[in-house]
Write an enzyme that holds these catalytic residues in place. Structure first.
Site, PDB file in Angstrom:
ATOM      1  N   GLY A  70     -13.294  -5.831   4.632  1.00  0.00           N
ATOM      2  CA  GLY A  70     -12.096  -6.514   4.140  1.00  0.00           C
ATOM      3  C   GLY A  70     -11.606  -7.526   5.165  1.00  0.00           C
ATOM      4  O   GLY A  70     -11.526  -7.217   6.359  1.00  0.00           O
ATOM      5  N   CYS A  91       0.820  -1.213   0.000  1.00  0.00           N
ATOM      6  CA  CYS A  91       0.000   0.000   0.000  1.00  0.00           C
ATOM      7  C   CYS A  91       0.856   1.267   0.000  1.00  0.00           C
ATOM      8  O   CYS A  91       0.373   2.340  -0.363  1.00  0.00           O
ATOM      9  CB  CYS A  91      -0.954   0.002   1.190  1.00  0.00           C
ATOM     10  SG  CYS A  91      -0.122  -0.075   2.792  1.00  0.00           S
TER      11      CYS A  91
END
Length: 466
Positions: free
Chosen positions: A187, A49
């Site tokens: 998630g 990320c």
């Protein structure tokens, strides 16, 4: 051949640009399989990320090839001002510091170690790493373990997921009225699981789990006691949530502004997006009662955690520098060994081939194949003795330097006319290096160099090839 580290990360590029260059595992495997680099190039691609980076042992042409492929896939040119590239020792140190968490958004991030190991495993499976990168990656892993064991860098909140949970706690504590806080976790991947653990550790008791595949939630919900909702309920769940953490593997936003409901609570809902590409539509930030925090926003809010860990940074950096220097020494060691190893292999293989050809007429085709296998095995075992012993010698010692020179001389393949002189010189050097001085022995007849034709004596002192 040079070591390179290059790419984009949270220090060089904003999240909007990083998400364009983010690579899923299937894309990285496609790169390994279809993009051709130098035959002896070795590399590992890491995409998280916060960074998309390449660690390469290769040439400048390989750098250009990889950057061109990444830029083409992102649909743009290579973002020179928003990227970085370092070489040689700086590249080695960069990789070691990334793996140890020294380059992470949250200093001492514990999650990056697992991410680097996963990236390395993919590269191993795709056969794009060799001896050098194997050694370098394991040096980086060893460094990360030492940093974790010998410093306090990894203590406290140690990842983006835990930093997101800390932001959630602060948001809830600052809201008017108090009362139980309701959190939604969208998630169920590794980052989602870490964020869930961090939420519970910070006192959240009402947590709703949502994932595209509900089956993945069941074990997580059973272990944590959290509630579960279907994927289609994700927008409606925002209406009465105080905080939402989103970390899915989607390539586009999973929460869209046009689908967000009106708030049922007077307090503001904070949506924390820790995914790349971003999973929360930035337009939601303009809606009444909602606020969006992405990784750039988190970066500005975690200065306190970073300050608390700064005291451990010098010790961690010293460990990385030490191991980087050890690796450089190993590389020089390997480069010094290559001429000697090549000479040994070439000499042994030449002798083996000559002897097989000389006696080939005595064997059937099947026996000859077995002879090839057997002599090849014997050759490998004979070669192992000098090579292993030389590799075990301290590369900084004079014995190592002498050993390399001696082996190169002993096993070099000069022309047959010069063989006796070369061998005599090698044997003399061997005696001088390995034995104390002693009286000269009587002269002995010389043998021909290994692998050279044997001469038969003739009348008049001449010789002819037998």
């Amino acid at each position: 051949m040079t070591f390179f580290a290059f790419g984009l990360n949270h220090e060089t590029a904003p999240v909007a640009l990083r998400e364009r260059f983010a690579l899923r595992e299937e894309a990285i495997r496609h790169l390994y399989r279809h993009v051709r680099l130098s035959p002896d190039a070795e590399y590992v691609v890491l995409s998280t990320c916060n960074r998309t980076e390449v660690y390469l042992f290769g040439r400048w042409a390989d750098v250009h090839t990889l950057r061109a492929w990444m830029a083409e896939r992102a649909g743009t040119t290579w973002p020179e001002p928003a990227s970085f590239l370092v070489e040689d020792e700086a590249a080695l140190l960069h990789l070691l510091e990334v793996t140890a968490g020294l380059k992470s958004l949250v200093l001492g991030d514990a999650q990056i170690f697992t991410q680097v190991k996963t990236a390395y495993q993919v590269a191993v499976e795709e056969e794009v790493v060799g001896t050098v990168m194997h050694r370098l990656m394991h040096t980086a892993f060893r460094g990360a373990k030492r940093v974790a064991a010998e410093t306090v860098l990894g203590q406290g909140a140690a990842s983006v997921s835990t930093a997101a949970a800390e932001l959630a706690r602060r948001h809830v504590e600052a809201r008017p009225g108090g009362g139980p806080a309701r959190a939604v976790m969208i998630g169920a991947g590794q980052m989602g699981r870490l964020a869930l653990e961090a939420l519970y550790a910070r006192g959240f008791s009402e947590v709703l789990l949502i994932n595209r595949t509900r089956a993945r939630l069941e074990p997580l919900a059973a272990a944590s006691g959290a509630d579960v909702a279907d994927w289609e309920e994700r927008h409606r769940a925002l209406a009465d949530a105080d905080v939402v953490i989103v970390a899915t593997g989607a390539d586009a936003p999973v929460l869209r502004a046009e689908s967000v409901p009106t708030r049922t609570r007077s307090s503001e809902c904070l949506l924390i997006d820790i995914a790349v590409p971003r999973n929360v539509d930035p337009a939601i930030d303009a809606l009444p009662g909602y606020r969006v925090a992405d990784l750039d926003w988190i970066d500005t809010c975690i200065g306190e955690v970073a300050r608390q860990r700064q005291a451990a940074r010098p010790a961690a950096q010293a460990i990385c520098r030490e191991l980087a220097q050890d690796f450089v020494t190993w590389v020089f060691h390997q480069q010094a060994l290559q001429p000697a190893i090549h000479a040994i292999r070439e000499t042994f293989e030449t002798i083996r081939r000559q002897e097989i050809e000389r006696h080939a007429h005595r064997f059937s085709e099947a026996d000859r194949r077995e002879l090839e296998r057997l002599t090849g095995s014997i050759m490998q075992k004979l070669m192992a003795v000098p090579i292993v012993r030389l590799k075990d010698t301290d590369p900084g010692s004079i014995d190592f330097v002498r050993g390399v020179k001696l082996l190169s001389t002993l096993f070099s393949r000069p022309g047959c006319d010069d063989a006796s002189e070369a061998e005599s010189s090698a044997l003399t050097q061997s005696r001088l290096l390995t034995e104390p001085a002693r009286p000269e022995a009587p002269a002995r007849s010389e043998e021909p160099a290994a692998g050279c034709p044997v001469a038969s004596p003739q009348r008049g002192g001449e010789s002819s090839v037998a």
